[in-house]
Enzyme design. Structure first.
Site, short mmCIF file in Angstrom:
data_model
loop_
_atom_site.label_atom_id
_atom_site.label_comp_id
_atom_site.label_asym_id
_atom_site.label_seq_id
_atom_site.Cartn_x
_atom_site.Cartn_y
_atom_site.Cartn_z
N ARG A 236 -1.15 8.94 1.60
CA ARG A 236 -2.58 9.28 1.51
C ARG A 236 -2.86 10.77 1.53
O ARG A 236 -3.74 11.24 0.81
CB ARG A 236 -3.31 8.66 2.70
N HIS B 120 -11.36 9.27 7.28
CA HIS B 120 -11.09 7.84 7.40
C HIS B 120 -10.51 7.44 8.75
O HIS B 120 -10.91 6.44 9.33
CB HIS B 120 -10.11 7.46 6.30
N GLU C 41 0.85 -1.19 0.00
CA GLU C 41 0.00 0.00 0.00
C GLU C 41 0.88 1.23 0.00
O GLU C 41 2.10 1.14 0.22
CB GLU C 41 -0.93 -0.01 1.22
N HIS D 265 -9.21 9.39 3.50
CA HIS D 265 -8.84 8.35 2.54
C HIS D 265 -9.13 8.88 1.15
O HIS D 265 -10.22 9.43 0.90
CB HIS D 265 -9.63 7.07 2.79
N ARG E 121 -0.87 8.66 9.52
CA ARG E 121 -0.76 7.21 9.70
C ARG E 121 -0.33 6.53 8.40
O ARG E 121 -0.88 6.82 7.32
CB ARG E 121 -2.13 6.66 10.11
C1 LIG Z 1 -13.48 1.17 5.78
C2 LIG Z 1 -12.25 1.06 6.63
C3 LIG Z 1 -11.14 0.35 6.17
C4 LIG Z 1 -10.01 0.24 6.97
N1 LIG Z 1 -8.95 -0.53 6.53
C5 LIG Z 1 -7.90 -0.72 7.36
C6 LIG Z 1 -6.85 -1.61 6.99
O1 LIG Z 1 -6.88 -2.23 5.94
N2 LIG Z 1 -5.81 -1.75 7.84
C7 LIG Z 1 -5.72 -1.09 9.04
O2 LIG Z 1 -4.73 -1.26 9.77
N3 LIG Z 1 -6.72 -0.25 9.40
C8 LIG Z 1 -7.79 -0.06 8.61
N4 LIG Z 1 -8.80 0.76 9.00
C9 LIG Z 1 -8.74 1.38 10.33
C10 LIG Z 1 -9.04 0.31 11.38
O3 LIG Z 1 -10.07 -0.51 10.90
C11 LIG Z 1 -9.47 0.94 12.69
O4 LIG Z 1 -8.55 1.93 13.07
C12 LIG Z 1 -9.51 -0.12 13.77
O5 LIG Z 1 -10.35 -1.17 13.37
C13 LIG Z 1 -10.01 0.48 15.07
O6 LIG Z 1 -10.18 -0.56 15.98
P1 LIG Z 1 -10.71 -0.20 17.41
O7 LIG Z 1 -10.85 -1.49 18.14
O8 LIG Z 1 -9.87 0.86 18.00
O9 LIG Z 1 -12.14 0.47 17.15
P2 LIG Z 1 -13.44 -0.10 16.42
O10 LIG Z 1 -13.14 -1.32 15.66
O11 LIG Z 1 -14.08 1.02 15.71
O12 LIG Z 1 -14.36 -0.49 17.66
C14 LIG Z 1 -14.89 0.51 18.50
C15 LIG Z 1 -15.96 -0.10 19.37
O13 LIG Z 1 -16.34 0.81 20.39
C16 LIG Z 1 -17.76 0.84 20.50
N5 LIG Z 1 -18.14 2.12 21.11
C17 LIG Z 1 -17.87 3.36 20.65
N6 LIG Z 1 -18.36 4.28 21.50
C18 LIG Z 1 -18.94 3.60 22.52
C19 LIG Z 1 -19.63 3.98 23.71
N7 LIG Z 1 -19.85 5.27 24.02
N8 LIG Z 1 -20.10 3.02 24.53
C20 LIG Z 1 -19.93 1.70 24.24
N9 LIG Z 1 -19.30 1.28 23.12
C21 LIG Z 1 -18.80 2.22 22.28
C22 LIG Z 1 -18.22 0.64 19.07
O14 LIG Z 1 -19.57 0.26 19.02
C23 LIG Z 1 -17.24 -0.43 18.63
O15 LIG Z 1 -17.67 -1.70 19.08
C24 LIG Z 1 -9.96 0.88 8.23
C25 LIG Z 1 -11.06 1.59 8.68
C26 LIG Z 1 -12.21 1.68 7.90
C27 LIG Z 1 -13.39 2.44 8.42
#
Ligand SMILES: Cc1cc2nc3c(=O)[nH]c(=O)nc-3n(C[C@H](O)[C@H](O)[C@H](O)COP(=O)(O)OP(=O)(O)OC[C@H]3O[C@@H](n4cnc5c(N)ncnc54)[C@H](O)[C@@H]3O)c2cc1C
Length: 535
Positions: A290, A351, A115, A244, A386
């Site tokens: 990006r 993004h 990438e 993005h 990032r």
């Molecule tokens: C379309 C897309 C493609 C991506 N592709 C990549 C990739 O290829 N590689 C990469 O490294 N990263 C990628 N990213 C970024 C990556 O997916 C995210 O940064 C990562 O998944 C975040 O993980 P997390 O566990 O921190 O948060 P999340 O996976 O967003 O989980 C957050 C959780 O917190 C919960 N939550 C939020 N607020 C509250 C609240 N007040 N009370 C209770 N629960 C709450 C939500 O419901 C959710 O369950 C991508 C992101 C997107 C949107």
């Protein structure tokens, strides 16, 4: 009534779930998540996870690429820690049952894709549905674990901290600001319960919904940053919002990402007339970082007045495109675009949030017993920009180090007592018959952020945005105390708080660096600004 556990984990994405699996070996774990378990950005990640696994690659190269992308603000110690732990994390996921794609010719090897900004092929993936596969495997393991209680449709309102909620009712002697859990809204019944815990982990993900156009799912309303900030935790680098470059532009589909690996596999950006344009902007052309690509598209769109540009991979054979990007191929086809034959209309969209709750290398925030991991945290890895596919790996590594740090507390101090906390008081709040106020403000915040605090900023636009957000914040405050809370209202309150933090940070930084580009200060200024913006 209060619910008590050793660990309260807020969020069911990769960060929260991988922390939970480790913590369950030490104590009782409660996961609260505001919608279903799968409702997380993790579930939407397409490209993959960056890790050094190829003999032609090295930790030093991955570190160099990450530091370069971070534009002078990534912390080398953190970058090294994440990169060097990467292969172990991938192995851990495989042991949990994650099925990564294998190389077509050397079938015993994982397939590694490339990438923007990566000097080597180092992205492990499951076709173009990596996040979904990782989330599936994590949820499967969590659901089997008897030490983990899962509360879906439970939304955290605010953290319970010594000064905010405990001293007020109990007069404890504690002087240190400590977190003891959170007040949580059961979205289905409307009840609010205190979830008490020794260790609280913010794993709430990002804040893409602050902007009108985003690749993020609906849960990404910046709750963790707003909640942590209200509790007094330090917040850093909120001006660095990653846009993005290639979100699908289609009337029927607002949040669909066209993965960067489409460009990694030869896809090229063209304008409406079919002209390639990236060579006018950067020597790396379509594989520039990006921020460069997003700004280039923004400039092209402003110049031409067109609604979108196009990403063309149709020169590659069908039998390569279909198995390599089955999800993107299928979704585009459903919308009438055959990516094997025609270019895909794309626009940039919000993004990823590089800033967040400030942590140290163990995921500790500035509040005792409160950790922040995953996208909600600002760990020092991403700096001002990032590097693609570095966020899932960051979440895994920090879940590990945060757990190891917190475990010493649970082990060393089994006699701790969680203080009593007051029950949630709704005061004289009534049901609202004016929900239009909430939806109007939601819309206004997102439009204002897109127009005034987007890819290219100016002092004038930032000032306008600040004036507007102050008024909106006041309206929300008035509304908040008068009416019974709902998820929409809580999200709006958080969205507005995060917007204000982004505007404030963007206003403070008087230079352009990484993802923050201000036409009034177009140059990078290392002499004065090579430091984090901390609020
Ligand atoms: C379309 C897309 C493609 C991506 N592709 C990549 C990739 O290829 N590689 C990469 O490294 N990263 C990628 N990213 C970024 C990556 O997916 C995210 O940064 C990562 O998944 C975040 O993980 P997390 O566990 O921190 O948060 P999340 O996976 O967003 O989980 C957050 C959780 O917190 C919960 N939550 C939020 N607020 C509250 C609240 N007040 N009370 C209770 N629960 C709450 C939500 O419901 C959710 O369950 C991508 C992101 C997107 C949107």
């Amino acid at each position: 009534m209060a619910i008590q556990s050793d660990y309260l984990i807020i969020g069911s994405g990769i960060a929260g779930l991988s922390f939970a699996l480790k913590a369950a070996r030490k104590g009782r774990v409660t996961i609260v998540t505001k919608k279903g378990m799968m409702d997380a950005s993790t579930n939407y990640a397409q490209g993959g996870i960056a890790s050094v696994l190829d003999p032609n690659d090295s930790f030093d190269l991955h570190i160099k690429d990450t530091l370069e992308s971070g534009a002078g603000l990534s912390k080398e110690k953190v970058v090294r820690m994440v990169v060097e732990n990467g292969p172990d994390m991938i192995q851990g996921l495989i042991s949990l049952g994650v099925n990564f794609s294998h190389n077509k010719t050397q079938t015993d090897r994982l397939d590694l894709t490339r990438e923007g900004g990566h000097s080597r092929r180092r992205i492990v993936h499951t076709e173009d549905l990596t996040g979904q596969e990782v989330e599936r495997a994590l949820i499967h393991s969590v659901e089997k674990n008897n030490n983990i209680q899962i509360c879906e449709n439970h939304m955290v309102i605010d953290l319970i901290t010594t000064s905010k909620f405990i001293r007020r009712s109990l007069s404890t002697n504690e002087t240190e600001e400590t977190c003891w859990g959170a007040y949580v809204l059961d979205v289905l019944t409307g009840e609010v319960t205190a979830f008490l815990s020794r260790i609280t982990v913010l794993a709430t993900g990002g804040a893409g919904k602050v902007y009108l156009y985003t690749t993020n799912p609906d849960i990404a309303t910046g709750d963790g940053v707003a909640i942590g900030y209200r509790a007094g935790a330090k917040v850093a680098n909120m001006e660095f919002v990653q846009f993005h470059p290639t979100c699908l532009h289609h009337a029927m589909e607002k949040n669909f990402l066209i993965s960067e690996s489409v460009r990694g596999e030869g896809g090229r950006l063209i304008d409406k007339k079919g002209n390639h344009f990236m060579e006018h902007y950067h020597p790396l052309k379509d594989l520039a970082l990006r921020d460069v690509v997003a700004r280039s598209i923004d400039a092209e769109l402003k110049k031409s007045g067109d609604e979108c540009v196009y990403l063309d991979i149709s020169h590659r054979p069908q039998d390569f495109i279909k198995p390599r990007f089955p999800h993107i191929y299928k979704r585009c086809l459903e919308l009438g675009i055959d990516i094997t034959k025609e270019p895909i209309p794309v626009v940039p969209a919000a993004h990823y949030m590089c800033g967040g709750i400030l942590t140290d290398t163990q995921g500790r925030t500035t509040i005792t017993n409160l950790y922040a991991i995953g996208e909600v945290a600002c760990t020092g890895l991403h700096g001002a920009n990032r590097l693609a596919s570095n966020s899932l790996i960051e979440a895994l590594v920090f879940a590990r180090f945060a757990f190891e740090d917190s475990a010493t507390m649970i082990t060393g101090n089994n006699n701790y007592q969680i203080p009593d906390v007051p029950l949630w008081d709704t005061g004289s709040a009534t049901d609202s018959d004016e929900s239009v106020v909430v939806s109007h403000n939601w819309d206004e915040v997102r439009r204002m952020m897109w127009n005034y605090v987007g890819i290219v900023r100016t002092n004038k636009r930032l000032l306008r945005a600040m004036r507007r957000i102050e008024i909106i914040q006041q309206e929300i405050k008035d509304y908040y105390w008068d009416f019974i809370i709902t998820r929409d209202l809580l999200e709006l309150r958080n969205l507005a708080a995060v917007s204000e933090l982004i505007i404030t940070s963007a206003t403070m930084r008087k230079e352009s660096r990484g993802l923050h580009y201000n036409l009034d200060y177009p140059e990078r200024d290392d002499k004065n600004w090579r430091h984090d913006t901390i609020i």
